[in-house]
Design a protein around this motif. Structure first.
Motif, PDB file in Angstrom:
ATOM      1  N   ARG A  29       0.832  -1.203   0.000  1.00 41.23           N
ATOM      2  CA  ARG A  29       0.000   0.000   0.000  1.00 41.23           C
ATOM      3  C   ARG A  29       0.867   1.253   0.000  1.00 41.23           C
ATOM      4  O   ARG A  29       1.928   1.279   0.609  1.00 41.23           O
ATOM      5  CB  ARG A  29      -0.923   0.006   1.224  1.00 41.23           C
ATOM      6  CG  ARG A  29      -2.035  -1.029   1.149  1.00 41.23           C
ATOM      7  CD  ARG A  29      -2.878  -1.044   2.397  1.00 41.23           C
ATOM      8  NE  ARG A  29      -2.145  -1.635   3.519  1.00 41.23           N
ATOM      9  CZ  ARG A  29      -2.619  -1.708   4.756  1.00 41.23           C
ATOM     10  NH1 ARG A  29      -3.806  -1.220   5.037  1.00 41.23           N
ATOM     11  NH2 ARG A  29      -1.900  -2.278   5.704  1.00 41.23           N
ATOM     12  N   SER A  30       0.362   2.287  -0.686  1.00 41.38           N
ATOM     13  CA  SER A  30       1.046   3.579  -0.735  1.00 41.38           C
ATOM     14  C   SER A  30       0.386   4.539   0.265  1.00 41.38           C
ATOM     15  O   SER A  30      -0.597   4.192   0.929  1.00 41.38           O
ATOM     16  CB  SER A  30       0.947   4.163  -2.143  1.00 41.38           C
ATOM     17  OG  SER A  30      -0.413   4.476  -2.437  1.00 41.38           O
ATOM     18  N   LEU A  31       0.904   5.769   0.353  1.00 41.99           N
ATOM     19  CA  LEU A  31       0.296   6.765   1.236  1.00 41.99           C
ATOM     20  C   LEU A  31      -1.159   7.030   0.838  1.00 41.99           C
ATOM     21  O   LEU A  31      -2.040   7.157   1.689  1.00 41.99           O
ATOM     22  CB  LEU A  31       1.101   8.068   1.193  1.00 41.99           C
ATOM     23  CG  LEU A  31       2.474   8.049   1.866  1.00 41.99           C
ATOM     24  CD1 LEU A  31       3.162   9.392   1.675  1.00 41.99           C
ATOM     25  CD2 LEU A  31       2.355   7.710   3.350  1.00 41.99           C
ATOM     26  N   LYS A  32      -1.391   7.135  -0.463  1.00 39.40           N
ATOM     27  CA  LYS A  32      -2.753   7.377  -0.938  1.00 39.40           C
ATOM     28  C   LYS A  32      -3.697   6.272  -0.498  1.00 39.40           C
ATOM     29  O   LYS A  32      -4.848   6.529  -0.130  1.00 39.40           O
ATOM     30  CB  LYS A  32      -2.753   7.485  -2.466  1.00 39.40           C
ATOM     31  CG  LYS A  32      -4.114   7.781  -3.078  1.00 39.40           C
ATOM     32  CD  LYS A  32      -4.009   7.890  -4.589  1.00 39.40           C
ATOM     33  CE  LYS A  32      -5.370   8.166  -5.218  1.00 39.40           C
ATOM     34  NZ  LYS A  32      -5.274   8.271  -6.701  1.00 39.40           N
ATOM     35  N   ASP A  33      -3.205   5.051  -0.505  1.00 41.09           N
ATOM     36  CA  ASP A  33      -4.043   3.913  -0.126  1.00 41.09           C
ATOM     37  C   ASP A  33      -4.499   3.960   1.326  1.00 41.09           C
ATOM     38  O   ASP A  33      -5.536   3.395   1.671  1.00 41.09           O
ATOM     39  CB  ASP A  33      -3.294   2.595  -0.372  1.00 41.09           C
ATOM     40  CG  ASP A  33      -3.054   2.323  -1.845  1.00 41.09           C
ATOM     41  OD1 ASP A  33      -3.868   2.776  -2.673  1.00 41.09           O
ATOM     42  OD2 ASP A  33      -2.049   1.657  -2.173  1.00 41.09           O
ATOM     43  N   ILE A  34      -3.720   4.612   2.193  1.00 45.54           N
ATOM     44  CA  ILE A  34      -4.114   4.675   3.612  1.00 45.54           C
ATOM     45  C   ILE A  34      -4.729   6.031   3.957  1.00 45.54           C
ATOM     46  O   ILE A  34      -4.999   6.324   5.119  1.00 45.54           O
ATOM     47  CB  ILE A  34      -2.914   4.396   4.541  1.00 45.54           C
ATOM     48  CG1 ILE A  34      -1.832   5.467   4.399  1.00 45.54           C
ATOM     49  CG2 ILE A  34      -2.345   3.002   4.290  1.00 45.54           C
ATOM     50  CD1 ILE A  34      -0.734   5.381   5.464  1.00 45.54           C
ATOM     51  N   GLY A  35      -4.960   6.861   2.938  1.00 49.53           N
ATOM     52  CA  GLY A  35      -5.621   8.144   3.150  1.00 49.53           C
ATOM     53  C   GLY A  35      -4.711   9.270   3.592  1.00 49.53           C
ATOM     54  O   GLY A  35      -5.176  10.320   4.047  1.00 49.53           O
ATOM     55  N   THR A  37      -2.754  12.199   2.611  1.00 43.88           N
ATOM     56  CA  THR A  37      -2.645  13.103   1.470  1.00 43.88           C
ATOM     57  C   THR A  37      -1.811  14.347   1.774  1.00 43.88           C
ATOM     58  O   THR A  37      -1.509  15.121   0.871  1.00 43.88           O
ATOM     59  CB  THR A  37      -4.034  13.551   1.004  1.00 43.88           C
ATOM     60  OG1 THR A  37      -4.719  14.195   2.097  1.00 43.88           O
ATOM     61  CG2 THR A  37      -4.860  12.350   0.532  1.00 43.88           C
ATOM     62  N   GLU A  38      -1.455  14.557   3.041  1.00 39.53           N
ATOM     63  CA  GLU A  38      -0.680  15.734   3.403  1.00 39.53           C
ATOM     64  C   GLU A  38       0.782  15.574   2.990  1.00 39.53           C
ATOM     65  O   GLU A  38       1.284  14.461   2.833  1.00 39.53           O
ATOM     66  CB  GLU A  38      -0.760  16.004   4.907  1.00 39.53           C
ATOM     67  CG  GLU A  38      -0.082  14.971   5.787  1.00 39.53           C
ATOM     68  CD  GLU A  38      -1.019  13.855   6.204  1.00 39.53           C
ATOM     69  OE1 GLU A  38      -2.011  13.608   5.493  1.00 39.53           O
ATOM     70  OE2 GLU A  38      -0.744  13.215   7.233  1.00 39.53           O
ATOM     71  N   GLU A  39       1.448  16.694   2.799  1.00 37.74           N
ATOM     72  CA  GLU A  39       2.876  16.692   2.500  1.00 37.74           C
ATOM     73  C   GLU A  39       3.643  16.407   3.788  1.00 37.74           C
ATOM     74  O   GLU A  39       3.471  17.103   4.786  1.00 37.74           O
ATOM     75  CB  GLU A  39       3.304  18.050   1.922  1.00 37.74           C
ATOM     76  CG  GLU A  39       4.727  18.108   1.443  1.00 37.74           C
ATOM     77  CD  GLU A  39       4.947  17.422   0.106  1.00 37.74           C
ATOM     78  OE1 GLU A  39       6.111  17.119  -0.222  1.00 37.74           O
ATOM     79  OE2 GLU A  39       3.953  17.201  -0.611  1.00 37.74           O
ATOM     80  N   ILE A  40       4.461  15.385   3.785  1.00 37.12           N
ATOM     81  CA  ILE A  40       5.245  15.057   4.971  1.00 37.12           C
ATOM     82  C   ILE A  40       6.573  15.811   4.896  1.00 37.12           C
ATOM     83  O   ILE A  40       7.325  15.646   3.935  1.00 37.12           O
ATOM     84  CB  ILE A  40       5.511  13.543   5.059  1.00 37.12           C
ATOM     85  CG1 ILE A  40       4.185  12.776   5.083  1.00 37.12           C
ATOM     86  CG2 ILE A  40       6.322  13.217   6.308  1.00 37.12           C
ATOM     87  CD1 ILE A  40       4.344  11.257   5.084  1.00 37.12           C
ATOM     88  N   LYS A  54       9.536  10.416   7.705  1.00 40.15           N
ATOM     89  CA  LYS A  54       8.375   9.988   6.920  1.00 40.15           C
ATOM     90  C   LYS A  54       7.741   8.729   7.499  1.00 40.15           C
ATOM     91  O   LYS A  54       6.515   8.634   7.628  1.00 40.15           O
ATOM     92  CB  LYS A  54       8.779   9.776   5.458  1.00 40.15           C
ATOM     93  CG  LYS A  54       9.108  11.072   4.730  1.00 40.15           C
ATOM     94  CD  LYS A  54       9.448  10.841   3.272  1.00 40.15           C
ATOM     95  CE  LYS A  54      10.848  10.308   3.087  1.00 40.15           C
ATOM     96  NZ  LYS A  54      11.247  10.223   1.653  1.00 40.15           N
ATOM     97  N   ALA A  55       8.583   7.766   7.860  1.00 38.96           N
ATOM     98  CA  ALA A  55       8.041   6.514   8.403  1.00 38.96           C
ATOM     99  C   ALA A  55       7.373   6.748   9.748  1.00 38.96           C
ATOM    100  O   ALA A  55       6.294   6.199  10.030  1.00 38.96           O
ATOM    101  CB  ALA A  55       9.167   5.476   8.529  1.00 38.96           C
ATOM    102  N   ARG A  56       8.003   7.566  10.577  1.00 34.70           N
ATOM    103  CA  ARG A  56       7.432   7.827  11.906  1.00 34.70           C
ATOM    104  C   ARG A  56       6.142   8.631  11.795  1.00 34.70           C
ATOM    105  O   ARG A  56       5.203   8.427  12.584  1.00 34.70           O
ATOM    106  CB  ARG A  56       8.474   8.567  12.747  1.00 34.70           C
ATOM    107  CG  ARG A  56       8.057   8.875  14.170  1.00 34.70           C
ATOM    108  CD  ARG A  56       7.524   7.671  14.899  1.00 34.70           C
ATOM    109  NE  ARG A  56       8.518   6.625  15.108  1.00 34.70           N
ATOM    110  CZ  ARG A  56       8.225   5.451  15.649  1.00 34.70           C
ATOM    111  NH1 ARG A  56       6.978   5.161  15.989  1.00 34.70           N
ATOM    112  NH2 ARG A  56       9.166   4.550  15.806  1.00 34.70           N
ATOM    113  N   HIS A  57       6.043   9.526  10.818  1.00 30.76           N
ATOM    114  CA  HIS A  57       4.807  10.294  10.611  1.00 30.76           C
ATOM    115  C   HIS A  57       3.629   9.352  10.345  1.00 30.76           C
ATOM    116  O   HIS A  57       2.541   9.520  10.908  1.00 30.76           O
ATOM    117  CB  HIS A  57       4.973  11.246   9.425  1.00 30.76           C
ATOM    118  CG  HIS A  57       3.747  12.041   9.102  1.00 30.76           C
ATOM    119  ND1 HIS A  57       3.490  13.282   9.631  1.00 30.76           N
ATOM    120  CD2 HIS A  57       2.678  11.765   8.283  1.00 30.76           C
ATOM    121  CE1 HIS A  57       2.329  13.735   9.171  1.00 30.76           C
ATOM    122  NE2 HIS A  57       1.826  12.833   8.351  1.00 30.76           N
TER     123      HIS A  57
END
Length: 202
Positions: A29-35, A37-40, A54-57
């Motif tokens: 799964r990508s970021l989009k897949d888990i909802g 959408t914000e810029e990390i 990024k991972a911790r966010h």
């Protein structure tokens, strides 16, 4: 049961590379897949730091175990620039064409064009963090060559290759030398050891 993995990116090129390497061994799964959408923010001054941010966010805000990567192109004659600023070397608009043009301009006619790509992956599982590094040594071409790949692929020639840039190679050919593929192989090995430990053969 397949292990679920979240890759903390929405870069379609990176996703395609990793998906091809992971195949059907994981639920991917990508970021989009888990909802997400914000810029990390990537505000660290090292690749390791940005991968961890990024991972911790994702783990802290979405309660999902995940992995993230940060990649830098390090050109020895330029004091290892662009390094952590690889993606926005020519500005915040992150144009690959402009980045490549600036790099070639900074190098000029130098004969010393040795460089390396370095990828750092950060895997976060609960409170546990693991880092995996992949390196590909090479050199910078004198002009862009090839139409495949992305980023600096048109100007990077891997030492272990046959003289072609990454952009002149198929995705499968690039994976033989790729810094990202090498870091992913270490991640895969770690995950397999975890699975084997959790489900030992009788």
């Amino acid at each position: 049961m397949k292990q679920a993995l979240v890759f903390a990116t929405n870069n379609p090129n990176k996703i395609a590379e990793i998906q091809e390497q992971l195949g059907d061994r994981y639920v991917f799964r990508s970021l989009k897949d888990i909802g997400c959408t914000e810029e990390i923010p990537e505000t660290a001054d090292t690749l390791e730091g940005n991968a961890r941010l990024k991972a911790r966010h994702v783990r802290d805000n979405y309660r999902q175990d995940c992995f993230s990567e940060d990649t830098g192109l390090e050109v020895y004659a330029l004091n290892k620039e662009p390094g952590v600023g690889t993606a926005h070397y020519a500005g915040p608009h992150r144009s690959a064409e402009d980045n490549n043009a600036k790099l070639l301009s900074e190098l000029g006619p130098r004969k010393d064009r040795l460089a390396r790509f370095r990828t750092v992956i950060c895997l976060v599982q609960g409170l546990e963090e693991q880092l995996f590094e992949g390196i590909c040594e090479g050199r910078i071409a004198t002009c862009p060559l090839g139409k495949d790949g992305f980023g600096y692929d048109p100007v990077f020639v891997p030492t272990e290759g046959d003289g072609r840039t990454f952009a002149q190679m198929s995705r499968a050919e690039k994976a033989r030398f790729s810094h990202r593929a090498r870091a992913m192989a270490k991640l895969e090995h770690y995950l397999k050891r975890q699975q084997d430990a959790a489900h030992p053969s009788v």
